[in-house]
Design an enzyme around this catalytic site. Structure first.
Site, PDB file in Angstrom:
ATOM      1  N   ASP A 176       0.838  -1.198   0.000  1.00 55.33           N
ATOM      2  CA  ASP A 176       0.000   0.000   0.000  1.00 55.33           C
ATOM      3  C   ASP A 176       0.868   1.241   0.000  1.00 55.33           C
ATOM      4  O   ASP A 176       1.377   1.628   1.061  1.00 55.33           O
ATOM      5  CB  ASP A 176      -0.899  -0.031   1.250  1.00 55.33           C
ATOM      6  N   GLU A 214      -2.474  10.621  -0.183  1.00 59.94           N
ATOM      7  CA  GLU A 214      -3.698   9.811  -0.086  1.00 59.94           C
ATOM      8  C   GLU A 214      -3.911   9.323   1.329  1.00 59.94           C
ATOM      9  O   GLU A 214      -5.035   9.293   1.840  1.00 59.94           O
ATOM     10  CB  GLU A 214      -3.619   8.616  -1.045  1.00 59.94           C
ATOM     11  N   HIS A 219      -0.099  -0.732   6.895  1.00 69.40           N
ATOM     12  CA  HIS A 219       0.281   0.522   7.551  1.00 69.40           C
ATOM     13  C   HIS A 219       1.309   0.351   8.675  1.00 69.40           C
ATOM     14  O   HIS A 219       1.356   1.145   9.616  1.00 69.40           O
ATOM     15  CB  HIS A 219      -0.949   1.271   8.073  1.00 69.40           C
TER      16      HIS A 219
HETATM   17 ZN   LIG Z   1      -3.307   3.104  -0.008  1.00 71.41          ZN
END
Ligand SMILES: [Zn+2]
Length: 740
Positions: free
Chosen positions: A371, A408, A539
């Site tokens: 991500d 983002e 994350h």
């Molecule tokens: Zn993302």
């Protein structure tokens, strides 16, 4: 005779198997049948097939691996110099493929932690929690000193000391369950686990219930050892790892909190921080389950209600007594900082003012291997393919725009500011927005999109190979969905598996990635897709190149597949003479959403409040009109094909009709926008798709209507449905324009 009958029977069985697999197959008896490419003449389809094959041969595992290695070499949080370096890398790579690319910067409000936060147990005995992810000898990047400390984006600074209450996922029903036990969270610090809602929703609900602070942890039941082996032995979250992430009230509006609805460029007035309505007022801090254990284990108070027990090895209590008191301190450095989008363009040859937009964000909380840089890698490989095609003589009919978004993670900032700056141009020119975020964390394909794109997406997945099985992605996607399906009698909503993969269904767009400004603010048909898998390091510092090479995609072939699929879809939209959008699917999907809502309304005795027939009639009209346009679109493509063959005539009348049809297909999505916006959140304007107030990621289709039913407010329900009916009628009218 017997053989013939057997053959016939066999044929019928096969036909029904296929037809059942794809309920839309019966509708596609058209010119596309012979070529397999919707919206193309046979001649056009042949050329398209050739270019697509050339294109799909370009993306390669080796160069994908190299992109990902480069992009993940340093943590690159939005606005940092390491983030800037990734922007330059992406821009220069794309330029190197022969495609013009530029940086586009914005000045936006971004907080970083000034110093690492403090979570300290005061009672029963003083102990400061580590709040630090382990250094693992197996993963070289885990020792990088520039890994940002554990924090939640847009948490305010705060310093509170209070007893702890464990609130499960922190959803409204969790607080209700606590109330029934006589436990109040007023003046307390609440401890919530990640999952079941967007973290900004957890902050909002905690605040609404009077909590003074929020600590969010990753329970091992959700993405830790209860799921499987933890990193570095397996792909799941280890005890020291925590999930960073924004607590912006995304469901209110995304983007720079200080410029809602406007771009953050010089000359645009900014709100004061206190005026922003998408920010929480209580300090929020993420922790690991290693740390959470120190808070949960000593909790007294009532034993956990149903559904509250997680995966730590003791019975959870909810607390609320003075036995466990905690000191939480967050110190943030709020500044206006620069972020950098990269925008690249391949000019269209015949319709340069029609834009097919591909987008992926580039900023990451740490290294961002999954991500978002698996998506960035796929975009770069697709760009490499396009660059080669252009050298081979390919001229896309329409313009392709490639966007590498920044910011983002904080709240879709780069994409939102850009969409706000170019709003009128986008409304005029955009054909579709195709998003990839975490493109690869495994081998399982999933997608969410507006229904008008379903056929296009399914069609493209039939033409890209699934690396592991050698089947088409479509086939593999179907097979998995069928295996995973617990009970075919249950609908998605009932079984609670409203995911992109259930029976190869394509999901609904809620929020949580960059399609939001395009679809929900501007009414541009949008798609989000990727390959998922066992992914427990979201994350965290372990979303790293090493994790990807060990677990996510060791051969990098799924990065290649992602690039092939994404590029194939973009090429079809860029090159088709008749845009392959189908509003019959749209109408039927909305009808399904509506009948689900009507059931809820009946259960809640609210069905007298609104006019069911008006909506049913409007939908029937839409579906009828959509079918007419679809037929005419197919016929017009055939007509162009016939006249071209017979008289070598470019047939201006048919072309003109087709261009009117194409315009109408774009206008129909725009028509679902109501400029008044949704109730209490004017930035969100789409009448069919929005994130839910209390889900945040997940879509709440027919948002205002559903919310009114949730609130048992019959006046709002009527008003919301009236607006939806108007929007459906506008869309029907837009389609009607095509044939006038
Ligand atoms: Zn993302």
């Amino acid at each position: 005779m017997k053989t013939t009958r057997t053959a016939l029977a066999l044929f019928l069985v096969l036909f029904f198997l296929i037809a059942r697999e794809d309920p839309h197959i019966a509708f596609s008896q058209t010119s596309s049948e012979s070529t397999g490419l919707d919206g193309f003449t046979s001649e056009g389809a042949l050329a398209q097939r050739r270019f697509e094959q050339q294109f799909r041969a370009i993306p390669a595992a080796n160069s994908a691996r190299e992109h990902l290695r480069r992009l993940t070499s340093e943590p690159h949080v939005a606005g940092t110099k390491e983030d800037y370096a990734t922007a330059i890398y992406v821009r220069d790579q794309i330029r190197g493929y022969g495609i013009p690319a530029e940086l586009k910067e914005y000045d936006v409000l971004l907080p970083y932690p000034k110093v690492p936060s403090v979570v300290e147990v005061i009672a029963p005995r003083r102990e400061r929690l580590a709040l630090k992810e382990a250094v693992l000898s197996e993963d070289p990047s885990s020792s990088n000193p520039r890994i940002i400390p554990l924090f939640n984006g847009y948490s305010p600074s705060g310093d509170v000391t209070a007893p702890i209450v464990y609130v499960n996922y922190g959803l409204p029903p969790d607080y209700e369950a606590l109330k029934k036990l006589g436990v109040s969270v007023k003046g307390k610090i609440v401890l919530a686990r990640y999952g079941s809602s967007f973290r900004g929703v957890k902050a909002k609900v905690a605040e609404e219930n009077g909590a003074v602070g929020l600590i969010i942890y990753s329970d091992p039941a959700d993405d830790g050892y209860m799921q499987g082996d933890v990193y570095p032995k397996g792909p799941w979250r280890p005890a020291s790892s925590a999930q960073r992430g924004s607590v912006q009230y995304l469901f209110q509006y995304p983007g720079d909190p200080l410029t809602p609805g406007k771009p953050s460029i010089p000359g645009v007035p900014r709100l004061k921080i206190e005026e922003a309505t998408d920010l929480t007022r209580i300090p929020v801090q993420p922790i690991s389950y290693g740390d959470a254990r120190q808070l949960l284990a000593p909790l007294r108070g009532p034993l956990r209600p149903r559904g509250f027990q997680g995966g730590l090895p003791f019975a959870y209590h909810v607390g609320g007594t003075d036995d466990v008191r905690v000191h939480l301190k967050t110190e943030m450095d709020y500044q206006i900082r620069k972020i950098w989008n990269v925008i690249a363009r391949i000019e269209g040859n015949e319709e340069k003012d029609r834009w097919v937009i591909m987008g992926n964000h580039r900023d990451a909380w740490t290294f961002g291997a999954v991500d978002p840089n698996s998506g960035t890698t796929a975009m770069l490989e697709a760009a490499r393919g396009f660059g080669q095609l252009v050298k081979n003589g390919w001229k896309p009919r329409r313009t392709i725009v490639l966007c590498s978004w920044d910011g983002e993670e904080y709240g879709l900032i780069g994409s939102t500011e850009w969409a706000e700056e170019y709003a009128s141009e986008l409304r005029e020119k955009a054909v579709a927005y195709l998003n990839m975020d975490a493109a690869v964390s495994g081998a399982n394909f999933g997608a969410s999109s507006v229904p008008s794109l379903w056929k296009l997406v399914r069609g493209a997945t039939r033409d890209v190979r699934d690396p592991k099985t050698g089947k088409s992605i479509y086939q593999q996607w179907q097979d998995r969905a069928r295996e995973a399906r617990p009970d075919p009698e249950l609908t998605d909503a009932e079984s609670g598996t409203d995911t992109a993969i259930a029976e190869a269904r394509i999901g609904s767009l809620g929020s949580g990635s960059d399609y939001t400004p395009f679809l929900q603010h501007l009414g541009i048909a949008s798609l989000d897709m990727g390959f998922g898998g066992d992914y427990g390091v979201y994350h965290s510092a372990f979303d790293s190149f090493h994790w990807m090479s060990r677990f996510g995609d060791p051969t990098f072939e799924y990065h290649v597949a992602a690039a092939q699929l994404w590029g194939t879809i973009a090429m079809r939209l860029a090159d088709a003479e008749g845009l392959p959008f189908d509003y019959t699917d749209y109408g039927m999907q909305v009808r399904e959403f509506f009948s689900e809502s009507v059931k809820t309304a009946k259960r809640r005795k609210l069905s007298a409040a609104f006019d069911e027939t008006a909506m049913s009639d409007a939908l029937e009209e839409l579906i009828k009109e959509a079918a007419r346009v679809e037929k005419s679109r197919q016929a017009t493509v055939l007509e162009i094909e016939r006249t071209r063959v017979e008289a070598n005539d470019r047939h201006p009348r048919a072309r003109e009709r087709l261009s009117r049809i194409n315009d109408a297909l774009l206008a129909a999505e725009r028509a679902l926008i109501d400029d008044r916006g949704l109730r209490g959140r004017p930035w969100y304007r789409h009448q069919v798709y929005a994130p839910g107030f209390y889900t945040g990621y997940a879509a709440q289709p027919l948002p205002d209507f559903r919310q009114a039913l949730e609130d048992r407010n019959s006046i709002n329900a009527k008003d919301a449905l009236d607006r939806i009916v108007e929007a459906i009628k506008r869309a029907t009218n837009a389609l009607r324009q095509a044939l006038e």
